[in-house]
Design an enzyme around this catalytic site. Structure first.
Site, PDB file in Angstrom:
ATOM      1  N   HIS A 109    -113.361 -16.182  64.256  1.00 21.38           N
ATOM      2  CA  HIS A 109    -112.115 -16.360  63.491  1.00 21.38           C
ATOM      3  C   HIS A 109    -111.014 -15.803  64.396  1.00 21.38           C
ATOM      4  CE1 HIS A 109    -109.095 -16.417  60.452  1.00 21.38           C
ATOM      5  NE2 HIS A 109    -109.289 -15.210  59.949  1.00 21.38           N
ATOM      6  N   GLU A 196    -107.004 -19.898  52.350  1.00 28.71           N
ATOM      7  CA  GLU A 196    -107.682 -18.943  51.461  1.00 28.71           C
ATOM      8  C   GLU A 196    -106.690 -18.243  50.536  1.00 28.71           C
ATOM      9  OE1 GLU A 196    -109.875 -17.053  54.538  1.00 28.71           O
ATOM     10  OE2 GLU A 196    -108.412 -15.491  54.921  1.00 28.71           O
TER      11      GLU A 196
END
Ligand code: NDP
Ligand code: MG
Length: 334
Positions: A109, A196
Site C-alpha cells: 500500500h 475506504e
C-alpha cells in the site's frame, strides 16, 4: 484514461531467481505473499515475533521467523507487510540502517512512501504490488490456480531492474493470472484512501447508522430497522459485485428500482459530492495522513474513543441478537 494491464506473459518470476525475498509481518497480506511466492519457486524468509499468533502460524507453515533487521540484511527484496502506522518506526530502527544498495523495498500500500513518512535512500528500488483483495483471498485464489488483480507501481528505479523485480513479485503472488494494473504510488494511495473513507467503510457505516436511527427514532422496532438498513445489504452488494448496478436493478422489484431513482439523488446530492471533493483534497494535501499520524503518536486516543462509541451503537446491539437467529450467516463477534 485507461491504464496498462499486464499478465504472466509480460514478465517472469525468474527475475527473483537466486535472490532472497524477506516478508516483514505474517498477517493478512504477509502470509499470502510469503506462501504464494514460495510456491512460485522464490526463496522466501519471514520476519515476525515468534510468540504471537502470526509468528506461530509462520512456524507452522515451515518458516523460521527472524527479527526484522536480520531479515533485511539477508534480503534482495524487502516487502513491508506491517500495519501502515508501525512501518515508519520499524523502518527507522530496523529496515533503513540495514538496506544494501541495489536492493528493493516493497510496499503493499503506498501510504508511507507517498506521504514521505518513510524516505528510502536513492540507491535502492522502491516498488509496490498491492493486491485488490484481502490476504486470505490472495492465498485461496492462488491455491485454486487463479489470482487476485494487483496494482503495480515503481517509485524509484535505482538498479534499472525495478520493473522486472516488481513484475516477478506480482506474478509470483498470482496477480498475472488475473491482471496487473500499472499505476503510481500517488494514485494507488489517494484512490484507496478516498474509497475506504467516503464509500466503502466511512460512507457505508454512516449510512447504516443514520438509516437505523431515523427508523427507530420514528418508533419502528429495531429488529425491522436492522433487517432493512443492514442485513439485506449483503444481497445487494453481491449483485453489484457480479453484474454492477444494472444487474442489481434488474433483480429488485420495480417498486424498489423506482424508489432508487426517486430518492437516491435526494440522499446523495451535489452537497454530498462537494464534501467528497473536500475529503479528496484533504487526502491529496496530506491533511488526513497528518491527522492519522498525530493520533497514533498520542496512542490513538481519538481513534480508540470512536471505536468504543460505535462498538456500542444500538444497531450493533440488535444486530448481534438477530445474527444469532441466523446460523447460516456464520455470525462473528468482535
Ligand atoms: P496485519 O495487521 O494483518 O499484519 C501485520 C503483521 O505485522 C503481523 O504479522 C504483526 O505481527 C506484524 N507487526 C505488527 N507490529 C509490528 C512491529 N512493531 N514490529 C514487527 N512486526 C509487527 O496487516 P495487513 O496485512 O492488514 O497490512 C499490511 C500491509 O498491507 C499494510 O500496508 C496494508 O495497508 C496493506 N494491505 C492490506 C490489505 C488487507 O486486506 N488487509 C489489502 C491490501 C494491502 P504480530 O502478529 O506478531 O503482531
Ligand atoms: Mg483500501
Amino acid at each position: 484514461m485507461a491504464i496498462e494491464t499486464l499478465y504472466d506473459k509480460d514478465g517472469s518470476v525468474n527475475a527473483l531467481q537466486g535472490k532472497t525475498v524477506a516478508i516483514l509481518g505474517y498477517g493478512s497480506q504477509g502470509h499470502a505473499h510469503a506462501q504464494n511466492l514460495r510456491d512460485s519457486g522464490v526463496s522466501v524468509i519471514v520476519a515476525n515475533r515468534r510468540e504471537s499468533a502470526n509468528g506461530k502460524l509462520a512456524i507452522e507453515h515451515g518458516y523460521a521467523p527472524l527479527p526484522v533487521d536480520e531479515a533485511v540484511k539477508q534480503a534482495d527484496l524487502i516487502i513491508m507487510a506491517l500495519p501502515d502506522e508501525v512501518q515508519p518506526e520499524v523502518y527507522t530502527k530496523s529496515i533503513g540502517p540495514n538496506l544494501r544498495p541495489g536492493t528493493a523495498l516493497g510496499a503493499t500500500h503506498g501510504f508511507n512512501i507517498h506521504f514521505k513518512t518513510i524516505t528510502p535512500p536513492d540507491n535502492i528500488d522502491v516498488i509496490m504490488v498491492a493486491p485488490k483483495g484481502p490476504g486470505h483471498t490472495v492465498r485461496s485464489e492462488f491455491e485454486r490456480g487463479g489470482g487476485v488483480p494487483c496494482l503495480l507501481a515503481i517509485e524509484q528505479d535505482a538498479s534499472g531492474n525495478a520493473f522486472n523485480v516488481a513484475m516477478a513479485w506480482a506474478i509470483g503472488v498470482g496477480g498475472g493470472r488475473a491482471g496487473i494494473l500499472r499505476t503510481t504510488f500517488k494514485d494507488e494511495c489517494e484512490t484507496d484512501l478516498f474509497g475506504e473513507q467516503s464509500v466503502l467503510c466511512g460512507g457505508l457505516s454512516a449510512m447504516i447508522k443514520a438509516g437505523f436511527e431515523v427508523l427507530t427514532e420514528a418508533g419502528y422496532p429495531p429488529e425491522l430497522a436492522y433487517f432493512e438498513v443492514c442485513h439485506e445489504l449483503k444481497l445487494i452488494i453481491q449483485m453489484i459485485e457480479q453484474g454492477g448496478l444494472n444487474y442489481m436493478r434488474y433483480s429488485i422489484s420495480n417498486t424498489a428500482e423506482f424508489g432508487d431513482y426517486y430518492t437516491g439523488p435526494k440522499i446523495i446530492d451535489s452537497n454530498t459530492k462537494d464534501r467528497m471533493r473536500k475529503v479528496l483534497s484533504d487526502i491529496q494535501s496530506g491533511q488526513f495522513a497528518k491527522a492519522f499520524r498525530e493520533d497514533y503518536e498520542e496512542g490513538f486516543k481519538w481513534f480508540s474513543k470512536q471505536r468504543e462509541q460505535d462498538h456500542n451503537h444500538p444497531v450493533e446491539k440488535i444486530g448481534k441478537e438477530l445474527r444469532g437467529m441466523m446460523p447460516w450467516i456464520h455470525p462473528v463477534e468482535i
